[in-house]
Motif scaffolding. Structure first.
Motif, PDB file in Angstrom:
ATOM      1  N   PRO A  46     -12.219   3.627  17.553  1.00 40.38           N
ATOM      2  CA  PRO A  46     -13.441   3.275  18.232  1.00 40.38           C
ATOM      3  C   PRO A  46     -14.417   4.233  18.462  1.00 40.38           C
ATOM      4  N   ALA A  47     -13.810   5.529  18.876  1.00 38.64           N
ATOM      5  CA  ALA A  47     -14.650   6.458  19.287  1.00 38.64           C
ATOM      6  C   ALA A  47     -13.904   7.897  19.352  1.00 38.64           C
ATOM      7  N   ILE A  48     -14.762   8.948  19.323  1.00 41.08           N
ATOM      8  CA  ILE A  48     -14.120  10.319  19.228  1.00 41.08           C
ATOM      9  C   ILE A  48     -14.500  11.060  20.295  1.00 41.08           C
ATOM     10  N   GLU A  49     -13.847  12.029  20.960  1.00 45.36           N
ATOM     11  CA  GLU A  49     -14.340  12.951  21.919  1.00 45.36           C
ATOM     12  C   GLU A  49     -14.494  14.279  21.474  1.00 45.36           C
ATOM     13  N   LEU A  50     -15.580  14.905  21.126  1.00 44.63           N
ATOM     14  CA  LEU A  50     -15.891  16.072  20.664  1.00 44.63           C
ATOM     15  C   LEU A  50     -15.884  17.035  21.841  1.00 44.63           C
ATOM     16  N   LEU A  51     -15.085  18.265  21.766  1.00 41.12           N
ATOM     17  CA  LEU A  51     -15.075  19.096  22.999  1.00 41.12           C
ATOM     18  C   LEU A  51     -15.601  20.663  22.328  1.00 41.12           C
ATOM     19  N   GLU A  52     -16.377  21.175  23.118  1.00 44.44           N
ATOM     20  CA  GLU A  52     -17.107  22.288  22.830  1.00 44.44           C
ATOM     21  C   GLU A  52     -15.935  23.332  22.262  1.00 44.44           C
ATOM     22  N   ASN A  53     -16.461  24.144  21.318  1.00 43.76           N
ATOM     23  CA  ASN A  53     -15.866  25.118  20.653  1.00 43.76           C
ATOM     24  C   ASN A  53     -14.332  24.816  20.425  1.00 43.76           C
ATOM     25  N   TYR A  54     -14.006  23.568  20.203  1.00 40.89           N
ATOM     26  CA  TYR A  54     -12.550  22.882  19.892  1.00 40.89           C
ATOM     27  C   TYR A  54     -12.283  21.879  18.965  1.00 40.89           C
ATOM     28  N   GLY A  55     -13.422  21.214  18.839  1.00 46.02           N
ATOM     29  CA  GLY A  55     -13.394  19.871  17.940  1.00 46.02           C
ATOM     30  C   GLY A  55     -12.976  18.600  18.537  1.00 46.02           C
ATOM     31  N   ARG A  78     -19.382   7.175  18.478  1.00 46.67           N
ATOM     32  CA  ARG A  78     -19.041   6.036  17.959  1.00 46.67           C
ATOM     33  C   ARG A  78     -19.817   5.529  16.838  1.00 46.67           C
ATOM     34  N   PRO A  79     -19.263   4.686  16.096  1.00 47.26           N
ATOM     35  CA  PRO A  79     -19.941   4.061  14.975  1.00 47.26           C
ATOM     36  C   PRO A  79     -21.209   3.475  15.409  1.00 47.26           C
ATOM     37  N   GLY A  80     -22.303   3.731  14.778  1.00 48.54           N
ATOM     38  CA  GLY A  80     -23.571   3.134  15.352  1.00 48.54           C
ATOM     39  C   GLY A  80     -24.529   4.066  15.953  1.00 48.54           C
ATOM     40  N   ASP A  81     -23.878   5.302  16.315  1.00 41.00           N
ATOM     41  CA  ASP A  81     -24.631   6.429  16.947  1.00 41.00           C
ATOM     42  C   ASP A  81     -25.469   7.075  15.785  1.00 41.00           C
ATOM     43  N   GLU A  82     -26.766   7.494  16.385  1.00 39.68           N
ATOM     44  CA  GLU A  82     -27.605   8.104  15.389  1.00 39.68           C
ATOM     45  C   GLU A  82     -27.079   9.551  15.082  1.00 39.68           C
TER      46      GLU A  82
END
Length: 145
Positions: free
Chosen positions: A21-30, A134-138
């Protein structure tokens, strides 16, 4: 508007990614929980739905994540972006670090269709600003290199 169609992760490298449903992007990590996260230049992989459709036109049914992409997009020509481009994906900011990659031996898609799109159309990036996607994000180019 260009948008995110799907977000996907995998627990192990070399495997198909699973839509979430969603992914959490972490700075300098992925991406938190993804096998490719870490301190390197390919933290996040992106692929355009338009590239997937070229394979589907060969008669192959393909689900999101089949090419091991983290972010599946629509409406943005990812493979034409220069390395160094800043991409805003939802609230997160990514810097493009690589276009394409070498296809690994035994790729199931390549064996089935004779072609894989990641070597020419896959885009890789590092996380510059964190955020939940999330899906739908620009998705939009923030600044070209």
């Amino acid at each position: 508007m260009a948008e995110v169609i799907a977000v996907c992760i995998s627990k192990e490298k070399g495997t198909v990614k699973t839509p979430v449903p969603a992914i959490e992007l972490l700075e300098n990590y992925g991406i938190q929980g993804d096998a490719h996260a870490g301190a390197w230049h390919r933290q996040v992989s992106l692929l355009a739905q338009e590239s997937v459709e070229t394979m589907q036109n060969l008669g192959v049914a393909l689900a999101p994540g089949i090419f091991a992409e983290n972010v599946l997009t629509r409406g943005i020509a990812l493979k034409t972006l220069p390395v160094g481009t800043l991409l805003r994906v939802g609230p997160a900011l990514l810097r493009v670090t690589q276009i394409g990659k070498e296809c690994h031996q035994g790729c199931a898609i390549r064996e089935k269709t004779g072609k894989c799109v990641m070597p020419t159309d896959g885009v890789f990036a590092v996380v510059v600003r964190p955020g939940t996607v999330r899906p739908g994000d620009e998705i939009a180019v923030e600044a070209e290199a």
